[in-house]
Design a protein around this motif. Structure first.
Motif: not given
Lengths: 156, 184, 377
Positions: C136-139, C133-134, C142
């Motif tokens: 989903l919002d990968e910058s 799930m992390d 990161k």
């Protein structure tokens, strides 16, 4: 001097624009004549499979080739040729020119030699990267053996 | 970067191909080449249109130079086995080209005969057959009559046989195996 | 009944092309076009699949094919195949030995200790199939940090450049059928030039399977694994890596590396059997293991393993007669090509108005006939 058989693989790792800029500059007042028709097309990869050593075609890859003759204003004549896994015939022509420049040490050859060195170090970086992938994931079966003390193992 | 003579470029090759189709469709018709190469013999420009690395060429009369072979990038083969044969029409044929098989009559040779002049000459041929209304006359200089004798022999078991392409300095004409040739 | 001329489709067709592209680009205001690097790197295994099924090693165009087909692997492979058919064949390479691969992954299920060691490389084999799930919002920060971290860790192990084949050690022990030092000058079968007319050679089978559609190859191999077959394979070696492609220098004739192709290669060892000669008489030699081989462009292990199993199955089918579909060369080789199969399937969407009109006419006539017969009874 680096072996001629390694020039193509080294030079093709460089950005094409950089390669083209150098070759265009060096050959600006040279006469270039094709010895063979520069072409862009496909090569068919033939491999030997390892079960019965039989040959088969794995598939095609893009291939460009060029063979040219260079004449400088000073009257130096040299021949260069290159085949490369790429669909740009301009790349093959630039590599063939480098092949001529280096093999005959035409004026400016040191620049091309520097490019070859740069290419080689880029290749070395890739090689190191791949080895790291292997090193980081190598299975250490000895730790496994320690954990199963007293059990007999059938090794190959 | 490399300057390539227009006769080797796709536009010229495609135009030549159309010309060859026209020549084969209308046997005996004289057709002018659109691109007459500056530094190469005309035979080379026709050959470059027809050949690639997958077919073979024989040059029994040594009309081509080594550097021409490099440009053509085709396989060199003996005239008895080649797909294409470049010939000096003034010389006598002393080989038997591939004639094909009943199952694959197209696996036969195409002969490119270099003549002196098309349209003019002591040798007058009367042509009849497919693509010719009634009959057509073809004149040629610099072609030994033996080629036509041999052609009759080679083509006697139609559809087996060979096809001829005649070229001079600026024109081509074709004699496919469907054409009946009589010497006047 | 006359033919129904189809007119007025041009506008609709033009419209459908535009709709297709609209769906590709429709998004919120922050939509950006995919670039080749994203597809080649972040969709690496999808990219490998298209390279393999397209039959031509052209990474840039494989990415483009995926982009323009909006992720449809069959269409993407089709586009790549169509491209290759427009290109002239310049040459064929000398025979390449895959022992020269620059390995990135190498394992064996048959043996624990293999010369050079087992290196897992990049694999999903040990992943827990849990949703990350992390991601989903990968910058971007990161994202880039991952590479940075990995490069910072240095390794001190000594890794050789090439590795011997596991099969070679089995062969040295006499457990495998001996390999004839063939001096055959015969070319392998070229499926891009000749149609398959059965019976076909093994080189034709291997060439067909290497660019086969992955799912169909897997399904047929799976049928064999589940019992519609008798292969019972063990993976002797599975390798992933880069094979240098070498051609003789036009002037000097010496072999030069002109590029490299990523390939996956698998050798399976199957049930042992007695060796027979060409007349199927026992050679009275010791029985040996039987082998299967699979290899393909790109990183695609399921494909390489499936292909190796089917190679073994087909060998058995050719020798003893097929006892199930996976051993039948005609069944396997004619149904695994993605372009062939999707093409046939897709063609059913094309107008069949005339054919169907005649079907309706025949049905109506048959119904009328049976009504007439009923009323006369």
């Amino acid at each position: 001097m680096i072996q001629r058989t390694n020039w193509i693989s080294a030079l093709k790792t460089l950005p094409f624009n950089e390669l083209l800029a150098t070759t265009t500059e060096l050959s600006s007042n040279w006469t270039l004549r094709p010895k063979s028709l520069p072409q862009s097309g496909l090569g068919m990869l033939k491999i030997k499979e390892s079960a019965f050593n039989e040959k088969f075609y794995l598939g095609e890859f893009c291939l460009s080739s060029a063979w040219l003759e260079v004449t400088t204003p000073e009257g130096l004549v040299a021949e260069g040729a290159a085949q490369v896994m790429d669909d740009r015939v301009e790349l093959a022509e630039a590599l063939a020119l480098c092949d001529a420049i280096l093999s005959a040490q035409l004026p400016g050859w040191e620049q091309v030699s520097t490019m070859v060195e740069k290419g080689l170090s880029l290749r070395e970086a890739t090689r190191t990267d791949r080895k790291k992938m292997l090193a980081d994931t190598q299975v250490d079966f000895s730790l496994l053996d320690d954990a199963d003390k007293g059990q007999e193992h059938v090794s190959n | 970067m490399l300057a390539i003579d227009p006769s080797w470029q796709p536009e010229a090759q495609q135009a030549n191909f159309r010309l060859l189709l026209d020549a084969m469709s209308y046997p005996g018709k004289y057709l002018n080449l659109n691109y007459v190469p500056k530094d190469y013999p005309i035979a080379l420009t026709i050959l470059s249109t027809l050949l690639d690395a997958q077919v073979s060429l024989a040059d029994p009369h040594k009309l081509l130079k080594d550097e021409d072979w490099l440009m053509l990038q085709t396989k060199s083969e003996h005239q008895d086995n080649a797909n294409y044969i470049l010939c000096d029409a003034s010389q006598i044929p002393d080989f038997t080209p591939k004639l094909g098989t009943l199952k694959s009559p197209e696996q036969s040779a195409t002969l490119i005969l270099v003549v002196d002049t098309l349209g003019v000459g002591e040798l007058q041929l009367k042509l009849t057959g497919a693509g010719i209304k009634d009959h057509k006359t073809l004149n040629v200089t610099g072609m030994n009559k033996k080629w036509l004798t041999m052609r009759n022999e080679w083509n006697c078991s139609f559809p087996l046989g060979v096809d001829f392409i005649l070229i001079d300095k600026t024109q081509i004409a074709a004699l496919p195996r469907t054409t009946k040739v009589e010497i006047n | 009944m006359g033919y129904v001329a189809i007119k007025g489709g041009d506008q609709a067709i033009e419209g459908s092309k535009q709709v297709f592209d609209y769906l590709r680009t429709r998004n919120n205001e922050t939509a950006t076009p995919l670039d080749n690097n994203i597809i080649e790197n972040q969709l690496r295994l999808l990219h490998s699949r298209v390279l393999s099924e397209g039959g031509v090693y052209h990474p840039r165009l494989a990415s483009l094919a995926i982009k323009q087909s909006q992720g449809d692997t069959l269409e993407a492979a089709f586009a790549l195949r169509a491209f290759r058919s427009t290109q002239p064949r310049l040459l064929e390479t000398p025979v390449h030995d895959t022992s020269n691969m620059r390995i990135t992954r190498r394992i064996s299920s048959a043996f624990k200790d293999i010369s050079g060691g087992q290196m897992l490389g990049a694999t999903t084999d040990y992943h827990l199939r849990l949703m990350r799930m992390d991601l989903l919002d990968e910058s971007p920060e990161k994202f880039r940090a991952i590479t940075k971290q990995w490069l910072e860790k240095t390794s001190i192990k000594e890794i050789p450049d090439t590795f011997p084949k596991v099969l070679d050690s089995l062969r040295a022990e006499g457990l495998l059928p001996p390999v004839e030092q063939k001096t055959d000058t015969q070319s392998p079968f070229d499926i891009t030039r000749e149609p398959l007319i059965f019976p076909v050679t093994r080189s034709a089978a291997l060439a067909t399977m290497t660019r086969a559609e992955q799912g169909s190859l897997l399904a047929i191999a799976y049928s064999n694994m589940r019992g519609y077959g008798d292969v019972h394979p063990t993976v002797a070696e599975l390798r992933v890596g880069y094979l240098p492609v070498c051609l003789p220098h036009p002037i000097t004739g010496e072999l030069c590396e002109i590029g490299e192709v990523e390939i996956t290669e698998c050798e399976v060892v199957a049930m042992y059997e007695e060796q027979n000669d060409d007349n199927n008489n026992s050679k009275n030699n010791k029985p040996t293991f039987t082998l299967g081989y699979g290899a393909c462009f790109g990183h695609n292990e399921v494909k390489a393993i499936s292909m190796a199993i089917l190679d073994r199955a087909l060998q058995k089918g050719i020798k003893d007669g097929p006892s199930n579909p996976s051993e039948d060369p005609e069944f396997v080789l004619l149904h695994v090509d993605g372009i062939d199969s999707m093409g046939f399937c897709t063609h059913y969407k094309m107008p069949h108005y005339v054919t169907f009109q005649s079907d309706m006419d025949r049905l109506r006539a048959t119904q009328e006939n049976s009504n007439a017969r009923e009323s006369s009874l």
